[in-house]
Design an enzyme around this catalytic site. Structure first.
Site, mmCIF file in Angstrom:
data_model
loop_
_atom_site.group_PDB
_atom_site.id
_atom_site.type_symbol
_atom_site.label_atom_id
_atom_site.label_comp_id
_atom_site.label_asym_id
_atom_site.label_seq_id
_atom_site.Cartn_x
_atom_site.Cartn_y
_atom_site.Cartn_z
ATOM 1 N N HIS A 109 -0.791 1.492 -25.529
ATOM 2 C CA HIS A 109 -2.245 1.808 -25.136
ATOM 3 C C HIS A 109 -2.218 3.250 -24.261
ATOM 4 C CE1 HIS A 109 -6.387 0.602 -24.348
ATOM 5 N NE2 HIS A 109 -6.394 0.795 -23.109
ATOM 6 N N CYS A 169 -7.858 3.253 -28.883
ATOM 7 C CA CYS A 169 -7.629 3.831 -27.800
ATOM 8 C C CYS A 169 -7.280 5.293 -27.583
ATOM 9 C CB CYS A 169 -6.567 3.036 -27.095
ATOM 10 S SG CYS A 169 -4.703 3.059 -27.669
ATOM 11 N N HIS A 188 -11.414 4.626 -21.057
ATOM 12 C CA HIS A 188 -10.494 4.074 -22.277
ATOM 13 C C HIS A 188 -11.414 3.351 -23.497
ATOM 14 C CE1 HIS A 188 -8.875 0.041 -21.012
ATOM 15 N NE2 HIS A 188 -10.125 0.293 -20.595
#
Length: 344
Positions: free
Chosen positions: A308, A259, A320
Site C-alpha cells: 500500500h 493506491c 490515498h
C-alpha cells in the site's frame, strides 16, 4: 382342537438394542432442542474480518498490477521484434535478389561460376564454412554472401527471442487471470459479510468512516507543515483534485484509482514518470525512515510487503486511495503499519 401358541417374545439382545437406540434418539433430540443458535457476528467483528479481506485483496491487486504491467511491456517488445524481423526479411530478400542478378549477369557473360551455382542451391552458412570455395568467388560475391549470412543469423536470433517472450507472455497472462480471480474472490467474501449487517449497522460503520475522514481533513487544513513545492507539490495538488474519486482495483485514473494508481497518476501530472506498483515505487527515490522528516508529496509505504502507498499530506496524515468501497481521502498515517517514505 386347535392349538393356541404364545406369540414369540423378542430376544433380550434385540430389546436392549432398540432401547439403547431410542434413548440415543431422545438424547439427540433434546440436545438439538436445547442447543443455542450460532451467535451472529457483531458489527465490529464483521468490520475486522472485512478489513482483513480488503487487505488481502489489495495485496493481490498489486500483484495483478505487476503482471498487467509486465504483460503490456512484453506485448510492446514482441511487437518491436516482429517489426524488426519483417524488415530484416525484406532486407534478406533484397540481398538474395541482388545475388541472383549477379548470377544472371555472369551467365549472360559466358556461363555461371560453379561455386555460385553451388550456393544458389545450398545453405550459404554451410557453403561459407567450406573455406576452399571462397577462393573461387569474386570479392563482390563474398561480400554479398556474408551479408546474407549475417542477416540470416540476426533473424534467427530475433525469432528465438520473440518465441521466448511469447512463452513468457502466455505465462504472465495466466498469472494475471489468477490474481484477478483472487481479488474478486476476496471482494465477494467481504461483500457477503457486509450484507449480513443490518441497515442500522451499515449506517453506523459509514458514519464512523466519515467522522475519521473529516478529522483527518481538518488536521491537514490546520497543519503547520510547509506547503509542498516543485514537482512533489504539483503531484500532491493533482491528488487533492481527486478527493472523493472511488477506489477501483487496477485503475489508474482519471476518474477512479487504486493506491499505486493514484500516486503514479499524480506524479505523471507533475511530469514525472514513476513505476506502476507500490513495491516498485518504493525504489523510485530516496527513502525516508523517520516520519518527522517526511515532506508533503513524499510517497508513504505501508505493510511489510509494501502493498500500500499514499502521498504524505502533512501533520501525520496521508492522502490515498484506501480500498474497495471507499474514495480517495485523507487518513491518519498511524492507522496502517508505516514502513518508510520515498522522496521522488
Amino acid at each position: 382342537m386347535a392349538s393356541h401358541r404364545r406369540p414369540k417374545q423378542p430376544s433380550r439382545a434385540r430389546v436392549t438394542v432398540l432401547t439403547t437406540a431410542a434413548a440415543a434418539a431422545v438424547a439427540i433430540s433434546a440436545q438439538a432442542a436445547n442447543a443455542a443458535p450460532s451467535a451472529k457476528p457483531s458489527k465490529n467483528e464483521v468490520k475486522s474480518k472485512v478489513d482483513a479481506l480488503y487487505e488481502q485483496a489489495e495485496q493481490a491487486t498489486e500483484k495483478y498490477n505487476g503482471a498487467k504491467e509486465k504483460q503490456e511491456k512484453l506485448q510492446k517488445e514482441i511487437s518491436g521484434i516482429q517489426d524488426n524481423v519483417a524488415r530484416g526479411q525484406q532486407e534478406l530478400n533484397k540481398l538474395r535478389d541482388s545475388l541472383g542478378s549477379l548470377a544472371a549477369g555472369q551467365y549472360r557473360s559466358g556461363g555461371l561460376d560453379p561455386s555460385l551455382q553451388l550456393f544458389l542451391s545450398a545453405d550459404p552458412d554451410d557453403y561459407l564454412d567450406k573455406a576452399s570455395t571462397l577462393d573461387q568467388l569474386s570479392g563482390q560475391q563474398v561480400d554479398a554472401l556474408k551479408k546474407i549470412q549475417d542477416k540470416q543469423r540476426e533473424l534467427a536470433q530475433e525469432r528465438a527471442e520473440a518465441t521466448e517472450k511469447l512463452e513468457d507472455l502466455a505465462s504472465t497472462r495466466t498469472e494475471l487471470g489468477k490474481k484477478k480471480k483472487e481479488v474478486q474472490s476476496k471482494l465477494a467474501e467481504a461483500q457477503k459479510l457486509l450484507n449480513s449487517l443490518t441497515a442500522k449497522e451499515k449506517a453506523a460503520l459509514a458514519a464512523e468512516q466519515s467522522r475519521a475522514s473529516r478529522a483527518s481533513e481538518r488536521s491537514v487544513i490546520n497543519s503547520n507543515t510547509p506547503a509542498a513545492s516543485g514537482r512533489a507539490g504539483a503531484a500532491f495538488s493533482a491528488a487533492q483534485s481527486k478527493i472523493g474519486s472511488p477506489y477501483v482495483y487496477g485503475a489508474t485514473g482519471p476518474s477512479s484509482f487504486d493506491c499505486s494508481g493514484l500516486t503514479s497518476w499524480a506524479y505523471a501530472q507533475a511530469g514525472v514518470s514513476i513505476p506502476r506498483t507500490s513495491q516498485a515505487q518504493a525504489n523510485a527515490g530516496t527513502r525516508i525512515y523517520s516520519q518527522s522528516q517526511l515532506q508533503v508529496g513524499d510517497l508513504v509505504l505501508f505493510y511489510g510487503d509494501l502493498h500500500h502507498v499514499g502521498l504524505y499530506a502533512g501533520n501525520g496524515q496521508v492522502l490515498h486511495a484506501p480500498r474497495t468501497g471507499t474514495v480517495v481521502r485523507y487518513e491518519s498515517i498511524s492507522n496502517m503499519p508505516f514502513q518508510f517514505g520515498v522522496r521522488i
